[in-house]
Design a protein around this motif. Structure first.
Motif, PDB file in Angstrom:
ATOM      1  N   ASN A  95       0.751  -1.095  -0.081  1.00 22.34           N
ATOM      2  CA  ASN A  95      -0.080  -0.041  -0.126  1.00 22.34           C
ATOM      3  C   ASN A  95       0.737   1.250  -0.177  1.00 22.34           C
ATOM      4  N   PRO A  96       0.605   2.244  -1.080  1.00 21.95           N
ATOM      5  CA  PRO A  96       1.783   3.309  -0.998  1.00 21.95           C
ATOM      6  C   PRO A  96       1.471   4.361   0.327  1.00 21.95           C
ATOM      7  N   ILE A  97       0.363   3.967   0.718  1.00 18.35           N
ATOM      8  CA  ILE A  97       0.308   4.938   1.962  1.00 18.35           C
ATOM      9  C   ILE A  97       1.098   4.357   3.228  1.00 18.35           C
ATOM     10  N   ASP A  98       1.327   3.106   3.166  1.00 22.21           N
ATOM     11  CA  ASP A  98       2.240   2.617   4.306  1.00 22.21           C
ATOM     12  C   ASP A  98       3.600   2.852   3.811  1.00 22.21           C
ATOM     13  N   VAL A  99       4.060   2.956   2.546  1.00 17.30           N
ATOM     14  CA  VAL A  99       5.418   3.152   2.176  1.00 17.30           C
ATOM     15  C   VAL A  99       5.745   4.415   2.561  1.00 17.30           C
ATOM     16  N   VAL A 100       4.811   5.444   2.324  1.00 15.99           N
ATOM     17  CA  VAL A 100       5.227   6.785   2.737  1.00 15.99           C
ATOM     18  C   VAL A 100       5.252   7.063   4.192  1.00 15.99           C
ATOM     19  N   ARG A 101       4.371   6.361   5.033  1.00 13.76           N
ATOM     20  CA  ARG A 101       4.172   6.468   6.332  1.00 13.76           C
ATOM     21  C   ARG A 101       5.555   5.955   7.153  1.00 13.76           C
ATOM     22  N   ALA A 102       6.173   4.614   6.447  1.00 15.63           N
ATOM     23  CA  ALA A 102       7.273   4.108   7.115  1.00 15.63           C
ATOM     24  C   ALA A 102       8.302   5.159   6.907  1.00 15.63           C
ATOM     25  N   ALA A 103       8.405   5.846   5.551  1.00 13.97           N
ATOM     26  CA  ALA A 103       9.510   6.726   5.602  1.00 13.97           C
ATOM     27  C   ALA A 103       9.214   7.937   6.479  1.00 13.97           C
ATOM     28  N   THR A 104       8.057   8.467   6.480  1.00 19.00           N
ATOM     29  CA  THR A 104       8.036   9.610   7.422  1.00 19.00           C
ATOM     30  C   THR A 104       8.311   9.182   8.903  1.00 19.00           C
ATOM     31  N   ARG A 105       8.201   8.036   9.331  1.00 16.51           N
ATOM     32  CA  ARG A 105       8.407   7.640  10.617  1.00 16.51           C
ATOM     33  C   ARG A 105       9.819   7.430  10.895  1.00 16.51           C
ATOM     34  N   THR A 106      10.411   6.630   9.976  1.00 19.00           N
ATOM     35  CA  THR A 106      12.061   6.480  10.128  1.00 19.00           C
ATOM     36  C   THR A 106      12.887   7.467   9.628  1.00 19.00           C
ATOM     37  N   GLY A 107      12.397   8.425   8.773  1.00 16.96           N
ATOM     38  CA  GLY A 107      13.257   9.388   8.231  1.00 16.96           C
ATOM     39  C   GLY A 107      14.267   8.936   7.163  1.00 16.96           C
ATOM     40  N   ALA A 108      13.890   7.693   6.636  1.00 19.64           N
ATOM     41  CA  ALA A 108      14.710   7.384   5.674  1.00 19.64           C
ATOM     42  C   ALA A 108      14.106   7.541   4.246  1.00 19.64           C
ATOM     43  N   ALA A 109      14.721   7.272   3.100  1.00 18.13           N
ATOM     44  CA  ALA A 109      14.022   7.538   1.896  1.00 18.13           C
ATOM     45  C   ALA A 109      12.865   6.333   1.582  1.00 18.13           C
ATOM     46  N   PRO A 110      11.645   6.370   1.165  1.00 22.76           N
ATOM     47  CA  PRO A 110      10.610   5.615   0.891  1.00 22.76           C
ATOM     48  C   PRO A 110      11.255   4.435  -0.263  1.00 22.76           C
ATOM     49  N   ASN A 111      10.473   3.402  -0.023  1.00 26.10           N
ATOM     50  CA  ASN A 111      10.894   2.180  -1.085  1.00 26.10           C
ATOM     51  C   ASN A 111      10.657   2.511  -2.410  1.00 26.10           C
ATOM     52  N   ILE A 112      11.371   2.248  -3.319  1.00 20.30           N
ATOM     53  CA  ILE A 112      11.126   2.588  -4.599  1.00 20.30           C
ATOM     54  C   ILE A 112       9.878   1.560  -5.079  1.00 20.30           C
TER      55      ILE A 112
END
Ligand code: C2O
Length: 574
Positions: free
Chosen positions: A180-197
């Motif tokens: 789910n793209p929303i989970d992809v961006v939420r994970a990135a926002t949480r960790t500070g890392a780049a989102p999955n490609i």
């Protein structure tokens, strides 16, 4: 009567008169559509998952209008996320309330709620599109918005020998995640890392023959021998600029971002997210099957990207078994990092007609655009390089959306404390923007909700200067509510003394999204004739997530026709 109730009264009157405007002219038409945002199950790359859609369709429904038409779209949110819809590239003259970016022109439509967007499509012809403007929902919530010349009055300027194109084919290029793209961006926002490609690039929702479990669903476009057809390309991918090529056929570009261009024949297109490109293709090759292929133009060095290739098939002569048994011809695409190919394409586009440029420039703006890194503060998760968090900024301000009210509402109702009007006209510190090693002291922007105020009618020249902070990259910069002329682009630091001479003041292309060259600059001009609050941002969603955005606040001019309309009564509340 209190001033707020008299304001409501006058807004009701205004809406009534607007509705009349939409239906009483004889040539223009009012179109009503219902968009229901809801989940649908789809299978891609051997895996089933639920995605957010409009009316269960992916890509979403194509809207087809004639220039001058009025669109009324009721959006009902039956999904589980907040949502808004943006009509990408539509100028929305005085109707900023219908523009759609969440917390900029409206609060999001909550699950269970609805909001009706009303606007007129005027002075623009060609291909635009619509997409969700909340989080990363636009990955699957998007569709084409096709604008044909005014009914019964105008025709395509590129009609050949009296013949309009036989078929018009919308081609939406997208990006697919096995998550789910929303989970992809939420994970990135949480960790500070780049989102999955992403896991795939798609053509009209399908990855195509080169991916597992995808062959039988490859998008196929049937055409007939000898036809000239109009292909309307839209790059709806979230984070990937794309090279596009069609085996054995030349494409003649006739429009981009719903503005006509001088015909330009090419074998390869570069389309950045947010941009559209209309091309004519004459199917004059030996009957058979030809691949349309698209893959990344990845301008940033050392930054991971989706390096897969999507394909669709143009098929003329499928019925003869001799042609179906052979695999389709494959076009040659430029290398992923072929910046010269990208530049050759973008700098070849010219406006069809002479530009109507204001003779003066009232506002000379210089904005740096780029990514950066926040140092880690206590209690934060810092998954970026060397214990940092990724960020991005314009003129060192990393844009933060408000949450209690939209910027446009705060402006209209003069609510204090939502934004400040001190967005800088120039970077706070001048430095060698494109140097090999930009000093680390310049990598950390300041978060803020700042707008730049423009007087109604101001002639604006904006230099967009890419930086080499962390990694230089081509940034597709989009301005809401406006089309602009692209006067010039180049590499390195913009040098007013030398580069002003390179401006094309004669027939520059007009667009709504400019791909600012990697480690380079672009200069655009527009007249601030549309009052309201207009977001400007990088159309790579990863970068807007990190704050590569700002907003222009264009003040009202004199009288009703130069003023923002009153908000509609169903405008969602936060
Ligand atoms: Cu197509 Cu603000 O975006």
């Amino acid at each position: 009567m209190s001033s707020s109730s008299s304001r409501t009264m006058s807004s009701l009157l205004l809406i009534a008169s607007l509705a009349l405007l939409c239906s009483t002219t004889t040539i223009a038409k009012q179109q009503y559509h219902e968009f229901v945002i809801k989940e649908a199950a789809v299978t891609r790359l051997c895996k089933s998952q639920n995605i957010m859609t409009v009316n269960g369709q992916f890509p979403g429904p194509s809207l087809e209008v004639n220039e001058g038409d009025c669109l009324v779209v009721k959006v009902t949110n039956k999904g589980r996320y907040n949502v808004t819809v943006h009509w990408h590239g539509v100028r929305q003259m005085r109707t900023g309330w219908a523009d759609g970016p969440e917390y900029v022109t409206q609060c999001p439509i909550r699950p269970g709620q609805s909001y009706t967007y009303r606007f007129t499509v005027q002075g623009q012809e060609g291909t635009l599109w619509w997409h969700a403007h909340s989080s990363w929902l636009r990955a699957t919530v998007h569709g084409a918005l096709i604008i044909r010349p005014r009914r019964g009055v105008a025709a395509y300027p590129f009609v050949n020998h009296g013949k309009p194109p036989v078929r018009e084919i919308p081609i939406l290029l997208g990006e697919w995640w096995n998550m789910n793209p929303i989970d992809v961006v939420r994970a990135a926002t949480r960790t500070g890392a780049a989102p999955n490609i992403s896991d795939a690039i798609t053509v009209n929702g399908q990855p195509g023959d080169l991916y597992k479990c995808s062959s039988k669903d490859t998008t196929t476009f049937p055409v007939n021998s000898g036809e000239t057809n109009l292909l309307r390309f839209i790059n709806a991918a979230l984070n990937t600029e794309l090279f596009v090529s069609l085996a054995g056929h030349t494409m003649t570009v006739v429009g981009a971002d719903a503005s006509y261009t001088k015909p330009y024949a090419t074998s390869v297109l570069m389309i950045a997210p947010g941009q559209t490109t209309d091309v004519l293709v004459t199917f004059d090759q030996p009957p058979g099957r030809y691949y349309l292929a698209a893959r990344a133009y990845a301008s940033a060095q050392g930054v991971p990207f989706d390096n897969t290739t999507t394909t669709a098939i143009f098929d003329y002569g499928a019925s003869s078994s001799s042609t179906t048994s052979k695999s389709p011809a494959m076009p040659t695409l430029p290398a992923y990092n072929d910046t010269s190919a990208a530049t050759a394409f973008t700098t070849s586009l010219r406006g069809l007609r002479k530009a109507e440029l204001p003779s003066r420039v009232d506002e000379n703006l210089f904005f740096t655009v780029g990514v950066g890194l926040f140092n880690c503060s206590q209690g934060q998760s810092c998954g970026g390089p060397n214990n940092t968090r990724f960020t991005a900024s314009i003129n060192n301000v990393s844009f933060v959306l408000p949450s209690a009210v939209s910027i446009l509402q705060a402006h209209y109702h003069t609510t204090n404390g939502v934004f400040t009007a001190d967005f800088p006209a120039n970077p706070p510190v001048a430095f060698d923007y494109t140097a090999q090693n930009v000093s680390r002291g310049l990598w950390q922007p300041v978060p803020g909700t700042k707008v730049y105020k423009l007087k109604y009618g101001a002639a604006v020249q904006l230099v967009l200067q890419g930086t080499n902070i962390f990694a230089a990259e081509n940034h597709p910069i989009h301005i809401h509510g406006y089309d602009f002329y692209i006067l010039a682009e180049g590499f390195g630091n913009f040098d007013a003394a030398a580069d002003t001479a390179k401006f094309n003041l004669d027939d520059p292309p007009m667009r709504n999204t400019v791909a600012v060259p990697v480690n380079g600059w672009a200069v655009v001009r527009f007249v601030a004739d549309n009052p309201g609050v207009w977001l400007m941002h990088c159309h790579l969603d990863v970068h807007i997530t990190w704050g590569l955005a700002m907003a222009f606040l264009v003040e009202d001019g004199v009288g009703v026709l130069q003023s923002l309309e009153a908000p509609p009564p169903d405008l969602p509340l936060c």
